[in-house]
Design an enzyme around this catalytic site. Structure first.
Site, short mmCIF file in Angstrom:
data_model
loop_
_atom_site.label_atom_id
_atom_site.label_comp_id
_atom_site.label_asym_id
_atom_site.label_seq_id
_atom_site.Cartn_x
_atom_site.Cartn_y
_atom_site.Cartn_z
N GLU A 1 0.82 -1.21 0.00
CA GLU A 1 0.00 0.00 0.00
C GLU A 1 0.86 1.26 0.00
O GLU A 1 1.89 1.32 0.65
CB GLU A 1 -0.83 0.05 1.28
CG GLU A 1 -1.87 -1.04 1.38
CD GLU A 1 -2.65 -0.96 2.67
OE1 GLU A 1 -3.59 -1.72 2.82
OE2 GLU A 1 -2.31 -0.12 3.53
N CYS B 1 2.40 8.48 2.19
CA CYS B 1 2.74 7.52 3.24
C CYS B 1 3.23 6.26 2.54
O CYS B 1 2.46 5.61 1.82
CB CYS B 1 1.49 7.26 4.07
SG CYS B 1 1.73 6.04 5.37
N CYS C 1 4.80 -7.09 7.83
CA CYS C 1 5.66 -6.59 8.91
C CYS C 1 5.80 -7.68 9.96
O CYS C 1 4.82 -8.36 10.28
CB CYS C 1 5.04 -5.34 9.55
SG CYS C 1 6.07 -4.59 10.83
N CYS D 1 2.54 -5.63 16.24
CA CYS D 1 1.90 -4.75 17.22
C CYS D 1 0.41 -5.10 17.23
O CYS D 1 -0.19 -5.30 16.18
CB CYS D 1 2.12 -3.29 16.85
SG CYS D 1 3.86 -2.86 16.75
N CYS E 1 -2.30 -3.17 15.06
CA CYS E 1 -1.94 -2.85 13.67
C CYS E 1 -2.40 -3.95 12.71
O CYS E 1 -2.08 -5.12 12.91
CB CYS E 1 -0.43 -2.65 13.57
SG CYS E 1 0.14 -2.38 11.89
N CYS F 1 -3.71 2.18 7.81
CA CYS F 1 -2.82 1.13 8.27
C CYS F 1 -3.11 -0.30 7.80
O CYS F 1 -3.59 -1.13 8.54
CB CYS F 1 -2.79 1.13 9.79
SG CYS F 1 -2.68 2.76 10.50
#
Ligand code: SAH
Length: 361
Positions: free
Chosen positions: A101, A114, A121, A125, A128, A346
């Site tokens: 993205e 962004c 990832c 977290c 997220c 996100c």
């Protein structure tokens, strides 16, 4: 960067492109023409570089770099989602078929891109969406720069700011991130001060980032934003499991070392999760923790994701938190939530796309 037979051209600077042209039996000025085509004109494929001799283009097209269909190294747009406020989220495909993205966030006199530094990832977290799917791989320089060019093309405007706040942990991909910053500044004419690198913290990497930035860029003027999210270790490691291996005091010590090496302030991001870390006593503890830092705290009200039932705090709670920080003489701002109706928060467009693809297949 050196020109290599297996590298796409995007991400390479003028002298590397000139060397590459010469290595391919062409005069050096062909390198300048490619540079102009890539960065000023935003060419997507060799076909569009009509200034180059046709025979040479055909010869190159017959022999693309490893794993790519074209020498330029541009992505393919899979999906676009535009929110009512103009925030535009692009789902882009890499040459090896992964999706990532990039988001364009317009504001008066400013366009922020962004960008993602990894596909997926590994940091996991809890709040997220990207972290839910794990890591596929880190992005290469051309795949980071491509995101800025893709947003520029779709929005018809030159990006003024770039934030590494998309998918991925930039400190797990330091060399490509710094090379991309170098390219954005040297080849696209952006200013380092308009670029922000956001990290949740990886042990021992902050001083390395500072030193490599000085080596690679000559100076480290981009903003470092650290995702702190809690005023103490126990709350932090509850929200960020990887923080167990990186005590909050060690993270702050590394931030101090970063400041000493670069001479730049660090800013801290603090996600506000209703009832968990958003009370005024948390704000006071945060101010105490950051005492002595010339810092700035950016509050991010939680953007709800499907997989978790954290709560977004009320505007009154956010305001009380902000006031409590200010009363403790901590510089603070609240990040406006943009593009919520476009899954722009996100990692969500990609997860929705994957879910649809899986349901369909
Ligand atoms: N890995 C880096 C950069 C990517 S995330 C980092 O952690 O800083 C960019 C910012 O968005 C981080 O501060 C992250 O904590 C925050 N973020 C992630 N999910 C979010 C959500 N659902 N709502 C609000 N902010 C979120």
């Amino acid at each position: 960067m050196t020109a290599g037979a297996t590298l796409p051209l995007l991400g390479q600077n003028l002298s590397a492109l000139e060397t590459w042209a010469i290595q391919h039996g062409q005069p050096a000025f062909r390198g300048r023409q490619i540079h102009d085509g890539l960065y000023a004109k935003g060419a997507r494929s060799l076909d569009q570089l009509t200034v180059l001799p046709k025979a040479w283009r055909q010869q190159l097209q017959a022999d693309p770099p490893k794993g790519a269909s074209d020498w330029l190294g541009r992505s393919r747009e899979l999906q676009r989602s535009v929110a009512r406020d103009g925030t535009t989220k692009l789902l882009l495909a890499t040459a090896d078929g992964l999706s990532l993205e990039a988001v364009g966030i317009p504001a008066p006199g400013r366009l922020t891109v962004c960008v993602s530094s990894q596909v997926g990832c590994p940091m996991a977290c809890r709040f997220c969406a990207t972290g839910k799917g794990g890591l596929q791989r880190s992005l290469a320089v051309h795949e980071i720069v491509d995101q800025v060019l893709s947003v520029r093309e779709v929005m018809g405007e030159r990006p003024s700011h770039v934030v590494f706040m998309g998918m991925g942990e930039p400190l797990l991909n330091v060399d490509a991130v710094l090379d991309a910053i170098g390219c954005l500044c040297e080849d696209l004419g952006m200013a380092q001060r308009q670029i922000t690198v956001s990290t949740v913290g990886v042990p021992h990497t902050l001083p390395t980032l500072a030193e490599r930035a000085l080596q690679r860029l000559g100076r480290a003027q981009f903003t470092l934003a650290v995702s702190l999210h809690a005023p103490n270790q126990s709350l932090r490691e509850n929200l960020i499991p990887t923080a167990r291996a990186y005590p909050i005091e060690a993270l702050l010590d590394d931030c101090r070392r970063y400041v000493a090496i670069t001479g730049r302030r660090v800013s801290f991001e603090y996600i506000l999760l209703g009832g968990l870390n958003d009370q005024t006593h948390h704000a006071t503890a945060l101010a105490r923790l950051l005492r002595g830092f010339q810092s700035h705290v950016n509050l991010i009200p939680y953007n709800p994701i499907e997989e978790e039932d954290f709560k977004r705090p009320s505007p009154a709670t956010v305001e009380a938190f902000r006031q409590a920080l200010r009363a403790s003489r901590t510089a603070v701002s609240v990040r406006a939530s943009r593009g919520l109706d476009a899954d722009a928060a996100c990692g969500q467009l990609r997860r929705r796309h994957q879910a649809v693809a899986q349901a369909g297949g």
